[in-house]
Design an enzyme around this catalytic site. Structure first.
Site, PDB file in Angstrom:
ATOM      1  N   GLU A 175     -10.287   7.304   4.459  1.00  0.00           N
ATOM      2  CA  GLU A 175      -9.270   6.654   5.283  1.00  0.00           C
ATOM      3  C   GLU A 175      -9.268   7.191   6.703  1.00  0.00           C
ATOM      4  O   GLU A 175     -10.341   7.434   7.283  1.00  0.00           O
ATOM      5  CB  GLU A 175      -7.909   6.767   4.592  1.00  0.00           C
ATOM      6  CG  GLU A 175      -7.928   6.162   3.172  1.00  0.00           C
ATOM      7  CD  GLU A 175      -6.560   6.039   2.558  1.00  0.00           C
ATOM      8  OE1 GLU A 175      -6.415   6.345   1.365  1.00  0.00           O
ATOM      9  OE2 GLU A 175      -5.622   5.624   3.256  1.00  0.00           O
ATOM     10  N   ASP A 203       0.862  -1.173   0.000  1.00  0.00           N
ATOM     11  CA  ASP A 203       0.000   0.000   0.000  1.00  0.00           C
ATOM     12  C   ASP A 203       0.909   1.238   0.000  1.00  0.00           C
ATOM     13  O   ASP A 203       2.128   1.142   0.095  1.00  0.00           O
ATOM     14  CB  ASP A 203      -0.931  -0.038   1.227  1.00  0.00           C
ATOM     15  CG  ASP A 203      -2.154   0.846   1.036  1.00  0.00           C
ATOM     16  OD1 ASP A 203      -3.165   0.601   1.704  1.00  0.00           O
ATOM     17  OD2 ASP A 203      -2.087   1.772   0.209  1.00  0.00           O
TER      18      ASP A 203
HETATM   19  C1  GLC Z   1      -4.265   4.369   0.081  1.00  0.00           C
HETATM   20  C2  GLC Z   1      -5.201   3.217   0.442  1.00  0.00           C
HETATM   21  C3  GLC Z   1      -5.354   2.189  -0.660  1.00  0.00           C
HETATM   22  C4  GLC Z   1      -5.191   2.849  -2.011  1.00  0.00           C
HETATM   23  C5  GLC Z   1      -3.760   3.357  -2.112  1.00  0.00           C
HETATM   24  C6  GLC Z   1      -3.501   4.095  -3.441  1.00  0.00           C
HETATM   25  O1  GLC Z   1      -3.489   4.697   1.199  1.00  0.00           O
HETATM   26  O2  GLC Z   1      -4.907   2.516   1.657  1.00  0.00           O
HETATM   27  O3  GLC Z   1      -6.643   1.580  -0.509  1.00  0.00           O
HETATM   28  O4  GLC Z   1      -5.439   1.901  -3.035  1.00  0.00           O
HETATM   29  O5  GLC Z   1      -3.403   4.209  -1.033  1.00  0.00           O
HETATM   30  O6  GLC Z   1      -4.216   5.296  -3.459  1.00  0.00           O
END
Ligand code: GLC
Length: 601
Positions: free
Chosen positions: A470, A274
Site C-alpha cells: 500500500e 475498505d
Molecule cells: C487495506 C486495503 C484493502 C484490503 C483491506 C483489508 O487497507 O486497501 O485492499 O482488502 O485493507 O486488509
C-alpha cells in the site's frame, strides 16, 4: 449487464429472515470487525455479520488448525439461537490476494503484475481455484480479491497488485479469477471481492488513496472496464476504494456506488468499505457513517471502533438520517450473498470438506505456482544468446534477492508489509535454491566479492526491491504529496518508500554487485525481483542478459526452470518499461513497450 436474478427461494428466505430481525440484528449484519478487537461473545452480543483478518493478523501460531479453530468459535457464536439472537452464520474474510499468504506454509503465487505478463487467463483461473481451496482449508469464507486496479503511475505502492496498465489486459483475467475463487458457490469456492471501486490506480502521481482527477469517460474506459466481466461472472462483493474521484471520496460517492454500480451495472451483491475507509468522509464519525450508508456502502469494515460504528448507525437511523429502506436494502444484499453462497447450509468450519485439508501448501499446489512463475518471467535482453544457461556451468549466484523467499514474495505475505527472511516463508524455494537444485557447480555469494573468471563461467545476479504494501510502497518524487492524499492525514502516516523510480538511487548495492562481477570479465544475467518496472538503465547496460521476475512468490524454482532451459521464456510486459526517472516518466518513449518480451526455445 446480466447479473444474479435472485431465485425465488433466496428472495423469499431473505424476506422471511428480514421480517424477524430487530434493528440491532440488522445493523449487526452491516458491521465487520477485525479479529483482534472481536471475541466470539461479541459476535453473539452484537450480531456481527462478518469478521476479517487485516494483513498479518493471525490466530495462535498461524497454523491452518489455529485458523479453523478460530473460525469455528466465531461461527458457533453467530449461530446461537435465542436470548434475542437469531442464528445467522457470519462471514470470515482475508486478503488472499496471491495465495492465502497470511498463513504459514501457504502456496504463495506471483503477485498480479507478474500474472499479467503470462497472457494466460486459464492459468489465472487455476491459480484462483487453488487459492480458494487453501482459503477453505482454514475455514475462511471470503477473500478480498481480485484487485482489478489499472495502475497508471508506478509511483503507486500497489502497482504490483495490478495485472496491467492496460484495462483490456486486466479485464481478460477478471472472469476466470471470479470463477476460480467462487466455483459453483458450493463447497468448492469462497466469496470473491472485486476491488477497489473505482479508480484506485489512477490517482495523481500514484499517491495511494489520493485523487483520481479524470473525466467520466476516462474513468469508465480505464477503471470500470475490468469490472464488467467480473460482474458478468457473478462476483458477490465489491470493495469501495479509498481514492477520491475529482475530489469526492468513493466511500461517500452515491453516483458511483449506487447509481452506476448497483443501478446501471445491476450489481446485486454487497459493497464493503475498505479498512476504516468511512472515517475520512467527515470529521464527525456519525456523519461519515451516514454519508457512506446513504452513498451505498452495505458493510462497514472497522478495525477497532466497531461498537461505536454500530451505536452511530443506530443513532442515525433513529434520527431518520439513514432511512430504514436503506438499512433493509443493505441487509437484504448481505443475507442474499450468504444464502447464494450456501452459508446457511454449510456445516460448522471444523466439519467442512476442505477444512484442515492436506492439500494446503501441497506439491500439487506449488506446481501451479511454479508454472505461473515460469510464465510470468519477461526476457528484456539476451546478448549473444547467453540464455538459457547450461546446467553444468560454473554459476556464481549473487545479489540481495538471490536467497530470500521473503523478498521474492513481496507484501501481503505473512505480515502486511511482507517478510525479509527465508525462515518466515515456510515451504517453497528461493531463486538460489532453485538453481542449486539443478546446477551442481553453482555457488552462492550474495556480495559477489568472490567473483573470479577463473572459477565462474557466468553470474546470475538477483536484484530489486524489498517488500512493501500500500502507501508504504509509494514513491513520492521529491517527497511531494498531492493534495487529497489520505496518506498524510491517516493517524499512522505511511512513510513513503522512496523518492525516485530509479533503482540505482533506491538500491545502489545492486548496481555495485553487477558492475563488480562484470569487471572480472564474467557475463552477468541480471534478474529483477520487484513490484514495478523501475528505471534500470545502468543495471541493464552492465548486464549481458536481463530478466524481469516481478514478485514470484514462494516458488523461486520457477525462475531456475527458465534460466537453465527446462522451459522457454514466453512472458510479455504488462506495463511499459520506463527510460526516464521522473514524475512525468510516461511522457517519454518507454525503454520497452507494453507487450515486449524476447522468447527462447
Ligand atoms: C487495506 C486495503 C484493502 C484490503 C483491506 C483489508 O487497507 O486497501 O485492499 O482488502 O485493507 O486488509
Amino acid at each position: 449487464m446480466a447479473t444474479h436474478s435472485l431465485a425465488p427461494s433466496v428472495a423469499d428466505r431473505v424476506d422471511a429472515l428480514l421480517s424477524r430481525m430487530s434493528l440491532a440484528q440488522k445493523l449487526g449484519q452491516m458491521v465487520q470487525g477485525e479479529r483482534a478487537s472481536v471475541t466470539p461473545d461479541d459476535v453473539a452480543t452484537y450480531h456481527l455479520g462478518s469478521i476479517l483478518s487485516g494483513g498479518g493478523s493471525a490466530p495462535g501460531t498461524n497454523a491452518v488448525a489455529d485458523w479453523v479453530a478460530m473460525n469455528d468459535a466465531y461461527w458457533a457464536a453467530s449461530m446461537r439461537d435465542g436470548d434475542g439472537q437469531l442464528p445467522i452464520p457470519l462471514l470470515y474474510a482475508v486478503d488472499a490476494i496471491h495465495g492465502h499468504a497470511n498463513v504459514r506454509g501457504a502456496t504463495v503465487f506471483p503477485h498480479n503484475i507478474g500474472l499479467g505478463c503470462t497472457n494466460d487467463p486459464d492459468l489465472v483461473e487455476r491459480i484462483a481455484r487453488v487459492m480458494a481451496h487453501e482459503v477453505l482449508a482454514t475455514g475462511v469464507d471470503w477473500t478480498f480479491a481480485p484487485t482489478l486496479a489499472v495502475a497508471c503511475d508506478m509511483h503507486w505502492g500497489r502497482t504490483y497488485e495490478s495485472f496491467s496498465e492496460d484495462p483490456a489486459r486486466v479485464a481478460s483475467f477478471a472472469a476466470g479469477y471470479i470463477r476460480g475463487v467462487q466455483g459453483d458457490l458450493g463447497n468448492d469456492g469462497v466469496i470473491a471481492c472485486a476491488k477497489h471501486w473505482v479508480g484506485d490506480g489512477g490517482t495523481t502521481a500514484g499517491n495511494d488513496q489520493g485523487d483520481t482527477a479524470i473525466d467520466e469517460a476516462t474513468l469508465e474506459a480505464t477503471h470500470m472496464t475490468p469490472y464488467y466481466p467480473a460482474l458478468e461472472a457473478g462476483v458477490l462483493t465489491v470493495m469501495a476504494s479509498f481514492n477520491s474521484w475529482n475530489g469526492e471520496k468513493c466511500h461517500g460517492h452515491r453516483y458511483l456506488l449506487t447509481d452506476v454500480l448497483k443501478g446501471r451495472l445491476g450489481f446485486d451483491g454487497f459493497v464493503v468499505s475498505d479498512w476504516d475507509g468511512v472515517d475520512y468522509l467527515h470529521e464527525d464519525y456519525g456523519t461519515a457513517i451516514a454519508m457512506a450508508a446513504n452513498a451505498g456502502v452495505d458493510m462497514f469494515m472497522v478495525s477497532v471502533e466497531w461498537k461505536q460504528c454500530l451505536e452511530l448507525l443506530h443513532r442515525q437511523v433513529e434520527a431518520g438520517i439513514i432511512a430504514m429502506e436503506r438499512i433493509d436494502d443493505a441487509v437484504r444484499r448481505i443475507l442474499s450473498v450468504k444464502l447464494r453462497f450456501g452459508l446457511f447450509e454449510k456445516a460448522r468450519p471444523a466439519d467442512r470438506p476442505w477444512s484442515n485439508s492436506a492439500t494446503f501448501g501441497s506439491d500439487a499446489h506449488r506446481d501451479v505456482a511454479r508454472e505461473a512463475v515460469r510464465k510470468s518471467l519477461v526476457l528484456l535482453k539476451n546478448e549473444q544468446a547467453l540464455l538459457p544457461l547450461s546446467k553444468s556451468a560454473r554459476i556464481l549466484v549473487a545479489g540481495k534477492n538471490a536467497h530470500n523467499r521473503g523478498h521474492q514474495c513481496g507484501g501481503f505475505t505473512v505480515a502486511w508489509q511482507g517478510e525479509t527472511t527465508n525462515e518466515a516463508i515456510e515451504g517453497g524455494t528461493s531463486v538460489w535454491e532453485g538453481i542449486q537444485a539443478v546446477a551442481p557447480q553453482a555457488v552462492l555469494d550474495e556480495s559477489g566479492a568472490s567473483a573470479n573468471a577463473a572459477h565462474h563461467d557466468v553470474a546470475i545476479v538477483v536484484i530489486g526491491e524489498k517488500p512493501y504494501a500500500e502507501g508504504m510502497g509509494d514513491i513520492r518524487a521529491g517527497g511531494r504529496v498531492e493534495p487529497g492524499s489520505q496518506v498524510m492525514v491517516k493517524p499512522h502516516t505511511l512513510a513513503p518508500y522512496g523518492k525516485t523510480i530509479e533503482l540505482a538511487q533506491l538500491h545502489p548495492e545492486d548496481l555495485a554487485v553487477i558492475q563488480h562481477i562484470a569487471a572480472q570479465g564474467i557475463p552477468v544475467v541480471t534478474v529483477f525481483v520487484g513490484g514495478r518496472p523501475l528505471v534500470v538503465n545502468a543495471e541493464l547496460a552492465a548486464s549481458q542478459a536481463f530478466v524481469a521476475a516481478w514478485l514470484p512468490g514462494s516458488e523461486g524454482q520457477g525462475v531456475a526452470d527458465v534460466l537453465l532451459g527446462a522451459h522457454p521464456f514466453t512472458g510479455t510486459l504488462s506495463f511499459a518499461w520506463p527510460t526516464v526517472a521522473a514524475p512525468t516518466y510516461k511522457a517519454s518513449a518507454p525503454l520497452f513497450p507494453r507487450g515486449y518480451g524476447l522468447v527462447t526455445g
